[in-house]
Design a protein around this motif. Structure first.
Motif, short mmCIF file in Angstrom:
data_model
loop_
_atom_site.label_atom_id
_atom_site.label_comp_id
_atom_site.label_asym_id
_atom_site.label_seq_id
_atom_site.Cartn_x
_atom_site.Cartn_y
_atom_site.Cartn_z
N VAL A 89 66.89 117.63 43.16
CA VAL A 89 67.42 116.39 43.78
C VAL A 89 68.03 116.98 45.16
N PRO A 90 67.59 116.40 46.02
CA PRO A 90 68.23 116.41 47.52
C PRO A 90 69.44 115.83 47.56
N THR A 91 70.62 116.47 47.22
CA THR A 91 71.98 116.05 47.07
C THR A 91 72.67 115.61 48.33
N ILE A 92 72.59 116.44 49.19
CA ILE A 92 73.36 116.03 50.59
C ILE A 92 72.79 114.83 51.04
N PRO A 93 71.50 114.86 51.47
CA PRO A 93 70.87 113.44 52.07
C PRO A 93 70.78 112.47 50.98
N LEU A 94 70.77 112.50 49.65
CA LEU A 94 70.92 111.42 48.98
C LEU A 94 72.28 110.77 48.78
N GLN A 95 73.44 111.72 48.94
CA GLN A 95 74.76 111.52 49.06
C GLN A 95 74.91 110.45 50.41
N PHE A 96 74.42 110.99 51.34
CA PHE A 96 74.40 110.26 52.77
C PHE A 96 73.86 108.83 52.64
N ALA A 97 72.76 108.71 52.08
CA ALA A 97 71.91 107.61 51.93
C ALA A 97 72.85 106.49 51.24
N ILE A 98 73.45 107.11 50.02
CA ILE A 98 74.05 106.21 49.16
C ILE A 98 75.33 105.55 49.82
N GLU A 99 76.11 106.43 50.60
CA GLU A 99 77.23 106.11 51.44
C GLU A 99 76.81 105.17 52.36
N HIS A 100 75.81 105.44 52.91
CA HIS A 100 75.57 104.57 54.29
C HIS A 100 74.98 103.04 53.50
N ARG A 101 74.46 103.01 52.89
CA ARG A 101 73.88 101.84 52.15
C ARG A 101 75.06 101.20 51.26
N LEU A 102 75.69 101.66 50.78
CA LEU A 102 76.78 101.16 49.92
C LEU A 102 78.37 101.12 50.59
N ALA B 160 80.06 100.92 37.74
CA ALA B 160 79.02 101.87 37.55
C ALA B 160 79.61 103.14 38.43
N ASN B 161 79.47 104.40 37.70
CA ASN B 161 79.69 105.40 38.41
C ASN B 161 78.27 106.32 38.48
N LEU B 162 78.27 107.27 39.50
CA LEU B 162 77.13 107.97 39.54
C LEU B 162 77.53 109.39 39.95
N ILE B 163 76.85 110.60 39.56
CA ILE B 163 77.06 111.86 39.74
C ILE B 163 75.65 112.52 40.14
N ILE B 164 75.57 113.17 41.44
CA ILE B 164 74.36 113.72 41.65
C ILE B 164 74.46 115.04 41.35
N GLU B 165 73.52 115.71 40.86
CA GLU B 165 73.56 117.01 40.50
C GLU B 165 72.20 117.53 41.09
N ASN B 166 71.96 118.98 41.11
CA ASN B 166 70.64 119.56 41.45
C ASN B 166 69.34 119.05 40.57
N ARG C 74 66.14 104.46 44.46
CA ARG C 74 64.78 103.79 44.79
C ARG C 74 64.09 103.90 46.10
N LYS C 75 65.24 103.44 47.25
CA LYS C 75 64.50 103.22 48.68
C LYS C 75 64.78 104.94 49.21
N TYR C 76 65.18 105.78 48.64
CA TYR C 76 65.37 106.83 48.91
C TYR C 76 63.91 107.89 48.69
N GLU C 77 63.48 107.86 47.51
CA GLU C 77 62.33 108.43 47.02
C GLU C 77 61.58 107.54 46.13
N ALA C 78 60.20 107.72 45.96
CA ALA C 78 59.28 106.86 44.94
C ALA C 78 59.45 107.48 43.59
N SER C 79 59.52 108.64 43.55
CA SER C 79 59.29 109.14 42.29
C SER C 79 60.44 109.59 41.24
#
Length: 146
Positions: A53-66, A90-96, A118-123
């Motif tokens: 899981v691309p943690t840093i880019p996904l964290q940025f995307a979540i922070e930006h959108r929410l 809800a709470n979310l924890i992103i790990e590798n 979902r918007k970050y990546e399709a699979s």
């Protein structure tokens, strides 16, 4: 409370096993219950079919959108979301290896997190082991050959 483990599946396997998500569910479930040598074999299979899981880019995307949505905050690498009247949390924890989403109440807060992922990546494949539910966050469109 609903708990989801969300895995990022390699594109090749996501496309090949679209419609047969139960096979992924069974693989992860078998790994949870396995012991000894079988557990290490299943671990290698899981590593082969999943991506980190691309943690840093996904964290940025979540922070930006929410950042402007409902009551959103983060603390110690954990993200929290609650609607204004408190009926959805809800709470979310992103790990590798995976993402863990825990939700309570109605579905508004967890849906907001699912949308960001979902918007970050399709699979991404979400699995609720307790209720034996699973599915793609973004269904893969089947190719149509003419």
């Amino acid at each position: 409370m609903r708990t989801y483990q969300i895995f990022l599946i390699e594109d090749e396997f996501a496309h090949h096993y679209y419609g047969r998500e139960k096979l992924f569910f069974n693989l992860f479930l078998e790994y949870i219950h396995a012991r000894g040598r079988l557990k290490s074999i299943l671990q290698k299979q899981i590593e082969f079919v999943t991506k980190t899981v691309p943690t840093i880019p996904l964290q940025f995307a979540i922070e930006h959108r929410l950042q402007r949505k409902m009551n959103f905050w983060s603390q110690n690498g954990k993200y929290y979301l609650e609607n204004t009247n408190g009926s959805s949390k809800a709470n979310l924890i992103i790990e590798n290896e995976s993402i863990t989403l825990k939700a309570d109440g109605d579905y508004e807060a967890e849906t907001a997190f699912f949308e960001c992922i979902r918007k970050y990546e399709a699979s991404f494949l979400a699995i609720d082991f307790e209720h034996e539910k699973y599915g793609w966050l973004k269904p893969i469109k089947e190719r149509k050959f003419v």
